[in-house]
Scaffold this active site. Sequence first.
Site, PDB file in Angstrom:
ATOM      1  N   GLN A   1      -4.184  -1.502  -6.651  1.00 56.62           N
ATOM      2  CA  GLN A   1      -3.963  -1.472  -5.197  1.00 56.62           C
ATOM      3  C   GLN A   1      -5.198  -1.023  -4.432  1.00 56.62           C
ATOM      4  OE1 GLN A   1      -0.035   0.797  -5.558  1.00 56.62           O
ATOM      5  NE2 GLN A   1       0.291  -0.428  -3.725  1.00 56.62           N
TER       6      GLN A   1
ATOM      7  N   CYS B   1       6.319  -0.796  -0.501  1.00 59.97           N
ATOM      8  CA  CYS B   1       5.044  -0.763  -1.227  1.00 59.97           C
ATOM      9  C   CYS B   1       3.913  -0.725  -0.203  1.00 59.97           C
ATOM     10  CB  CYS B   1       4.927  -2.015  -2.096  1.00 59.97           C
ATOM     11  SG  CYS B   1       3.391  -2.106  -3.005  1.00 59.97           S
ATOM     12  N   LEU B   2       2.930   0.134  -0.419  1.00 59.10           N
ATOM     13  CA  LEU B   2       1.801   0.239   0.517  1.00 59.10           C
ATOM     14  C   LEU B   2       1.018  -1.068   0.589  1.00 59.10           C
ATOM     15  CD1 LEU B   2       0.480   3.827  -0.327  1.00 59.10           C
ATOM     16  CD2 LEU B   2       1.858   3.135   1.641  1.00 59.10           C
TER      17      LEU B   2
ATOM     18  N   HIS C   1       2.812  -2.631 -11.206  1.00 58.20           N
ATOM     19  CA  HIS C   1       1.552  -3.045 -10.551  1.00 58.20           C
ATOM     20  C   HIS C   1       0.456  -3.345 -11.583  1.00 58.20           C
ATOM     21  CE1 HIS C   1       1.951  -2.814  -6.203  1.00 58.20           C
ATOM     22  NE2 HIS C   1       2.567  -1.645  -6.276  1.00 58.20           N
TER      23      HIS C   1
ATOM     24  N   GLY D   1       3.452   6.829  -4.524  1.00 57.31           N
ATOM     25  CA  GLY D   1       2.780   6.337  -5.718  1.00 57.31           C
ATOM     26  C   GLY D   1       1.727   5.312  -5.354  1.00 57.31           C
TER      27      GLY D   1
ATOM     28  N   HIS E   1       7.907   1.165 -10.628  1.00 58.44           N
ATOM     29  CA  HIS E   1       7.220   0.399  -9.584  1.00 58.44           C
ATOM     30  C   HIS E   1       5.703   0.400  -9.819  1.00 58.44           C
ATOM     31  CE1 HIS E   1       6.717  -0.735  -5.145  1.00 58.44           C
ATOM     32  NE2 HIS E   1       5.496  -0.403  -5.512  1.00 58.44           N
ATOM     33  N   GLU E   2       5.159   1.590 -10.091  1.00 58.67           N
ATOM     34  CA  GLU E   2       3.699   1.695 -10.252  1.00 58.67           C
ATOM     35  C   GLU E   2       3.230   1.031 -11.551  1.00 58.67           C
ATOM     36  OE1 GLU E   2       2.221   2.357  -7.665  1.00 58.67           O
ATOM     37  OE2 GLU E   2       3.906   3.297  -6.629  1.00 58.67           O
TER      38      GLU E   2
HETATM   39 CO    CO Z   1       3.605  -0.748  -4.756  1.00 61.91          CO
END
Ligand code: CO
Length: 151
Positions: free
Chosen positions: A52, A89-90, A135, A47, A131-132
């Site tokens: 991000q 998380c990226l 953000h 995701g 999670h997304e």
């Molecule tokens: Co993340």
Amino acid sequence: MAIRKIITTADEALLRRKSKPVTVFDKSLKILASDMIDTMNRENGVGLAAPQVGILKRVIVCMQGDKTMTIVNPVIVEQSGSVADIEGCLSIPGKRGTVERPSFVKVVGQDINGKKIEISAKDFDARVLCHEIDHLDGILYIDRAEKIEDI
Ligand code: CO
């Protein structure tokens, strides 16, 4: 194919900002979503949220099962259950943590053309959506994690 630079906690102030609703479904939105999918796939992520990649718009891309989805203006309208599991998380490389999330969510939003969509998801798929969507409000999983460890 266009890969965008992923903002990490080195630029935490940007990740902490609240994203704005999308009102215009134009070509630049399609390019953003397509680039986000390319970037997510390149990083082997499940995701990615627009902030991000430095764009403060309410757009997420994610895997739901083996399907790639783009959801614009996503909102969780129903949730139930609770399950703790490992998350990463990226934007926070080298770490992971245990986070409690709903085991079921219903999300409403729009597709890339502005058409209303509704997604019901459980377990891992529900976790990814939560999670997304977090953000988009500047919330990171480390805010919710019980324990964070290096990987
Ligand atoms: Co993340």
